[in-house]
Design an enzyme around this catalytic site. Structure first.
Site, PDB file in Angstrom:
ATOM      1  N   LYS A  39      13.309   4.248 -13.020  1.00 59.35           N
ATOM      2  CA  LYS A  39      13.043   4.473 -11.587  1.00 59.35           C
ATOM      3  C   LYS A  39      12.390   3.244 -10.943  1.00 59.35           C
ATOM      4  O   LYS A  39      11.861   2.369 -11.649  1.00 59.35           O
ATOM      5  CB  LYS A  39      12.151   5.710 -11.414  1.00 59.35           C
ATOM      6  CG  LYS A  39      10.792   5.577 -12.053  1.00 59.35           C
ATOM      7  CD  LYS A  39      10.063   6.921 -12.090  1.00 59.35           C
ATOM      8  CE  LYS A  39       8.715   6.769 -12.759  1.00 59.35           C
ATOM      9  NZ  LYS A  39       8.075   8.057 -13.032  1.00 59.35           N
ATOM     10  N   ARG A 136       3.348  18.960  -9.733  1.00 55.47           N
ATOM     11  CA  ARG A 136       4.278  18.224  -8.877  1.00 55.47           C
ATOM     12  C   ARG A 136       5.621  18.934  -8.776  1.00 55.47           C
ATOM     13  O   ARG A 136       6.351  18.753  -7.819  1.00 55.47           O
ATOM     14  CB  ARG A 136       4.447  16.816  -9.462  1.00 55.47           C
ATOM     15  CG  ARG A 136       5.081  15.805  -8.559  1.00 55.47           C
ATOM     16  CD  ARG A 136       4.935  14.391  -9.083  1.00 55.47           C
ATOM     17  NE  ARG A 136       5.672  14.142 -10.313  1.00 55.47           N
ATOM     18  CZ  ARG A 136       5.785  12.944 -10.891  1.00 55.47           C
ATOM     19  NH1 ARG A 136       5.177  11.892 -10.345  1.00 55.47           N
ATOM     20  NH2 ARG A 136       6.453  12.787 -12.008  1.00 55.47           N
ATOM     21  N   TYR A 257      -8.678 -17.435   4.556  1.00 55.71           N
ATOM     22  CA  TYR A 257      -9.048 -16.581   5.683  1.00 55.71           C
ATOM     23  C   TYR A 257     -10.424 -15.964   5.494  1.00 55.71           C
ATOM     24  O   TYR A 257     -10.786 -15.554   4.388  1.00 55.71           O
ATOM     25  CB  TYR A 257      -8.015 -15.458   5.866  1.00 55.71           C
ATOM     26  CG  TYR A 257      -6.666 -15.962   6.318  1.00 55.71           C
ATOM     27  CD1 TYR A 257      -6.509 -16.588   7.551  1.00 55.71           C
ATOM     28  CD2 TYR A 257      -5.553 -15.812   5.505  1.00 55.71           C
ATOM     29  CE1 TYR A 257      -5.264 -17.049   7.968  1.00 55.71           C
ATOM     30  CE2 TYR A 257      -4.301 -16.258   5.905  1.00 55.71           C
ATOM     31  CZ  TYR A 257      -4.167 -16.882   7.136  1.00 55.71           C
ATOM     32  OH  TYR A 257      -2.948 -17.334   7.546  1.00 55.71           O
ATOM     33  N   MET A 306      -0.481 -14.534   2.595  1.00 56.12           N
ATOM     34  CA  MET A 306       0.851 -13.945   2.454  1.00 56.12           C
ATOM     35  C   MET A 306       1.736 -14.724   1.480  1.00 56.12           C
ATOM     36  O   MET A 306       2.445 -14.138   0.673  1.00 56.12           O
ATOM     37  CB  MET A 306       1.544 -13.858   3.818  1.00 56.12           C
ATOM     38  CG  MET A 306       2.817 -13.034   3.777  1.00 56.12           C
ATOM     39  SD  MET A 306       3.720 -13.059   5.339  1.00 56.12           S
ATOM     40  CE  MET A 306       2.671 -12.090   6.392  1.00 56.12           C
TER      41      MET A 306
END
Ligand SMILES: *Cc1c(COP(=O)(O)O)cnc(C)c1O
Length: 361
Positions: A39, A136, A257, A306
């Site tokens: 998955k 679940r 930053y 980023m």
């Protein structure tokens, strides 16, 4: 003009022979058949490539999260049967039935719907999910007898297997042992071809007399949820980047930053071409996080941005522009990075973004 293409700044090396070694360990350790859990893009390792690498291993199933993942495997002609791990949405069931992907059933209503959709075809093999504590999905143990009788009465389904899931196999021994007990006494094993409950931690740390299949995810990718077994596994993914720039900055200069880091000494600062846009978590900022350059651990300076991070290479005078950087891998486990980031290895691996080139070795 000849076209020119530069190498990637940040890439993930995927070691397919390590994947097979880890599978071998899962087989030997459990002595059972293995459903490889693929998955979330095979935990960020690349759904199609990992499926192709394992398709000839003779595994009974590939476990995926959704019909979208199942469809991607069908599209490339994967032969291993596909198992949908969670509940299917009503509008996904027609496609699942059409392809004969294995659906895990939690309620009589789901079973009725699938039975109707499969009208006119050979009975569709399904698995029953039992909720022994995950909360679940699945029948509660005291609903199982009635639910099972109902499903067995449906002409277009055949019950092939039964499974459950362990919420705290890596955290709570007493609860997990009790879960195994509940599972083992909830049904007659002779009625099912496949009986399965163990994820990676369950496989590594527990055994059962009635199960005959295990469902490892994380450990196939070479990461153990329990540190004591890590040495037996080989991490499959190494996240790498390169030094883009090196400068010496004076004591008192701020880094990144928010200027959370102010240099306490004149410092050789390497800028590296990876950041949270690659899935290297911003929450690693100011946690004493390290990266590996030339075999040496170097400290992250300031916040993760980023596309770039800065590290201290003052004590690594050989370091030069272009040097390879290991962000995590065999020398610096993703589990260590995850812990620093306040999360788990599963989240980091599945969070490596598409712009990171996957290179298969
Ligand atoms: C994700 C998942 C697994 C695999 O879990 P790991 O801890 O990664 O081994 C097994 N079973 C089910 C139902 C899952 O959702």
């Amino acid at each position: 003009m000849k076209s020119i293409q530069s190498p990637p700044r940040t890439w993930a090396e995927i070691n397919l022979s390590a994947l097979k070694q880890n599978l071998k360990l899962a087989r030997e350790r459990s002595g059972q058949r293995v459903m490889a859990v693929l998955k979330a893009g095979a935990y960020g390792h690349g759904l199609e490539q990992i499926a192709k690498a394992l398709d000839s291993e003779g595994l009974p199933f590939f476990g995926v999260a959704s019909v979208i993942e199942a469809r991607r495997l069908a599209a490339i002609g994967i032969q291993t049967r596909i198992y949908l791990l969670g509940p299917t949405f009503p509008d996904e069931r027609a496609e699942a039935v059409y392809h004969r992907w294995v659906i895990s059933i939690s309620t009589k209503e789901e079973a009725d719907h699938v039975n109707t959709l499969n009208q006119g075809n050979d009975p569709l093999p399904v698995h029953i999910t039992l909720d022994t504590g995950m909360g679940r999905g699945g029948f509660l143990p005291d609903q199982l007898t009635e639910g099972l009788a109902h499903i067995k009465s449906l002409p277009n389904l055949t019950v092939e297997g039964i499974g459950s899931h362990l919420p705290s196999a890596d955290e709570d021994k007493a609860f997990t042992l009790a879960q195994f007990k509940t599972f083992e006494s909830a049904f007659d094993p002779s009625e099912f071809q496949y009986i399965h409950i163990a994820n990676s931690a369950g496989l590594l740390d527990y055994s059962s007399k009635i199960t005959n299949m295990v469902r490892p995810g994380l450990m196939l990718y070479g990461i153990s949820p329990l540190l004591e077994y890590q040495d037996e596994l080989i991490p499959v993914m190494t996240l790498k980047s390169r030094v883009s720039l090196i400068r010496t900055l004076p004591k008192g200069h701020g880094i990144s930053y928010g200027r959370e880091t102010i240099l306490e000494r004149d410092t050789r600062v390497a800028t590296i071409g990876a950041g949270y846009g690659d899935g290297y978590p911003r929450s690693l900022s100011s946690k004493g996080t390290e990266v590996i350059i030339r075999g040496k651990r170097c400290k992250l300076l300031g916040r993760v941005t980023m596309d770039q991070i800065m590290v201290d290479v003052t004590d690594l005078p050989d370091c030069e522009t272009g040097d390879e950087v290991e962000l995590f891998g065999p020398e610096l486990l993703v589990s260590e990075i995850a812990q620093k980031a306040g999360t788990i290895a599963w989240e980091i691996l599945t969070g490596i973004t598409p712009r990171v080139t996957r290179i298969y070795l």
